[in-house]
Design a protein around this motif. Sequence first.
Motif, PDB file in Angstrom:
ATOM      1  N   VAL A  21      34.590  50.471  13.356  1.00  0.00           N
ATOM      2  CA  VAL A  21      35.744  50.945  12.587  1.00  0.00           C
ATOM      3  C   VAL A  21      37.006  50.212  13.036  1.00  0.00           C
ATOM      4  CG1 VAL A  21      37.175  52.947  12.034  1.00  0.00           C
ATOM      5  CG2 VAL A  21      34.693  53.209  12.223  1.00  0.00           C
ATOM      6  N   GLY A  22      37.186  50.073  14.345  1.00  0.00           N
ATOM      7  CA  GLY A  22      38.334  49.339  14.865  1.00  0.00           C
ATOM      8  C   GLY A  22      38.328  47.883  14.438  1.00  0.00           C
ATOM      9  N   GLY A  23      37.129  47.340  14.224  1.00  0.00           N
ATOM     10  CA  GLY A  23      37.025  45.952  13.778  1.00  0.00           C
ATOM     11  C   GLY A  23      37.652  45.720  12.419  1.00  0.00           C
ATOM     12  N   LYS A  24      37.732  46.768  11.581  1.00  0.00           N
ATOM     13  CA  LYS A  24      38.386  46.628  10.279  1.00  0.00           C
ATOM     14  C   LYS A  24      39.877  46.343  10.429  1.00  0.00           C
ATOM     15  CE  LYS A  24      35.243  49.494   7.528  1.00  0.00           C
ATOM     16  NZ  LYS A  24      35.146  50.615   6.559  1.00  0.00           N
ATOM     17  N   LEU A  25      40.439  46.740  11.574  1.00  0.00           N
ATOM     18  CA  LEU A  25      41.847  46.466  11.856  1.00  0.00           C
ATOM     19  C   LEU A  25      42.005  45.341  12.875  1.00  0.00           C
ATOM     20  CD1 LEU A  25      43.201  50.139  12.114  1.00  0.00           C
ATOM     21  CD2 LEU A  25      43.391  48.572  10.174  1.00  0.00           C
ATOM     22  N   ASP A  26      40.904  44.646  13.142  1.00  0.00           N
ATOM     23  CA  ASP A  26      40.899  43.516  14.085  1.00  0.00           C
ATOM     24  C   ASP A  26      41.276  43.948  15.497  1.00  0.00           C
ATOM     25  OD1 ASP A  26      40.272  41.698  11.980  1.00  0.00           O
ATOM     26  OD2 ASP A  26      42.385  41.672  11.400  1.00  0.00           O
ATOM     27  N   ILE A  27      40.847  45.158  15.887  1.00  0.00           N
ATOM     28  CA  ILE A  27      41.053  45.617  17.262  1.00  0.00           C
ATOM     29  C   ILE A  27      39.841  45.184  18.086  1.00  0.00           C
ATOM     30  CG2 ILE A  27      41.439  47.598  18.765  1.00  0.00           C
ATOM     31  CD1 ILE A  27      42.466  49.137  16.347  1.00  0.00           C
ATOM     32  N   PRO A  28      40.033  44.371  19.116  1.00  0.00           N
ATOM     33  CA  PRO A  28      38.896  43.949  19.943  1.00  0.00           C
ATOM     34  C   PRO A  28      38.215  45.139  20.601  1.00  0.00           C
ATOM     35  CG  PRO A  28      40.852  42.620  20.402  1.00  0.00           C
ATOM     36  CD  PRO A  28      41.300  43.771  19.554  1.00  0.00           C
TER      37      PRO A  28
END
Length: 438
Positions: A21-28
């Motif tokens: 889910v965080g990857g959708k906001l480009d959070i490593p």
Amino acid sequence: MAVKSDIEIAREASMKPIAEVGGKLDIPTDQLLHYGPHKAKVSYDFIKSLDSRPDGKLILVTAITPTPAGEGKTTTTVGLGDGLNKIGKKATICIREPSLGPCFGMKGGAAGGGYAQVVPMEDINLHFTGDFHAIGIAHNLLAAMVDNHIYWGNALGIDTRRVALRRVVDMNDRALRSIVGSLGGVANGFSREDGFDITVASEIMAIFCLATDLKDLEERIGNIVVAYTRERKPVMAKEIKASPAMAVLLKDALMPNLVQTLENNPAFIHGGPFANIAHGCNSVTATTTALKLADYVITEAGFGADLGAEKFFDIKCRKAGLKPAAAVLVATVRALKMHGGVGKADLGAENVEAVKAGCSNLAQHIENLKKFGIQPSASGRSSLRTGPMAAPAPKSSPITLSNCASPMRPTSSRFTATTCRCSKRSRQSPGKSTGLRK
């Protein structure tokens, strides 16, 4: 087929790992502090690395004057976020954390409803990541240090009749509203009247949601007035050297929480001050972080537009330098009927005239929003149906709002007046604070 309850829908949710889910906001992945597989906090280091990024567009969701019939701000917020993602926009939502008091009281939880929910719903409505517990402990540490200062000589000359700080617990418990503390003998201190508030009513909660980082949080906490002397001089938290220890207790809590909607879109849920005694918005940290990560950020403000929305503009926007791009004013037909004079028990019956009368409340809220530089255009439609068999009102009888360019005609199940073209940040310049002292 029976309609599923909110909790049944939430329990059937197919959640994705929070790293995905965080990857959708480009959070490593390594910048997420996991609280199980579906909850995480975003690290300070990552948040600081976002400073140079441009902000996305901020959309406020507010409502007409609340009624027992419900208005659905959170549901609308979640649905709007999911809708924007569905059409290919990079969007996220920012909402407040629920308090255990309302959760176990008449109001219930605060994670949306139907198929517009945030999950894991039960975790969010209960202990979540422990933020409220940390705030409660920090507040009660300050209260304990005040009494301890009085016990060990009272060098600051605190008048025990004028201790302003009460204790807190995140539960509805009327027996604790007014108490007498320090009973039991000399070793327990000086007896005085005291009491408990709910944690979300703590000044620390409001400060927590306005702070930009730990240093700012500590400075604001230090300026809390805890008591007065006999000469009516205020005594602040920093004078009893409480603020550093309190900030340490809050160091993890200040990091924004990341979860997901039922459609696996990212959602920030952080902080939860009440709008009737504070500013009723989620944390500045969560909102400013989300604006660096998404093109569209949808947030909400508690209670009606005359309370939560105005505090959002007057306090949060000016404190954080935010400039909303649009606002959504939510109104249901049931709520409009109540404002038109219909009792809760009679909301199931069709009543066109009551809806028309209730629209005066909606019109006033639109006028209120216009005073903040937001020019409203009514883009929603109002349904006069109250059930699957109710006949619609004739289209020749539109419900027209005063000072609104578009007449409201009965065509859909929820009316939403979307206001846009925000030309001013608020009625006053950002940085000129009238909120909590810094």
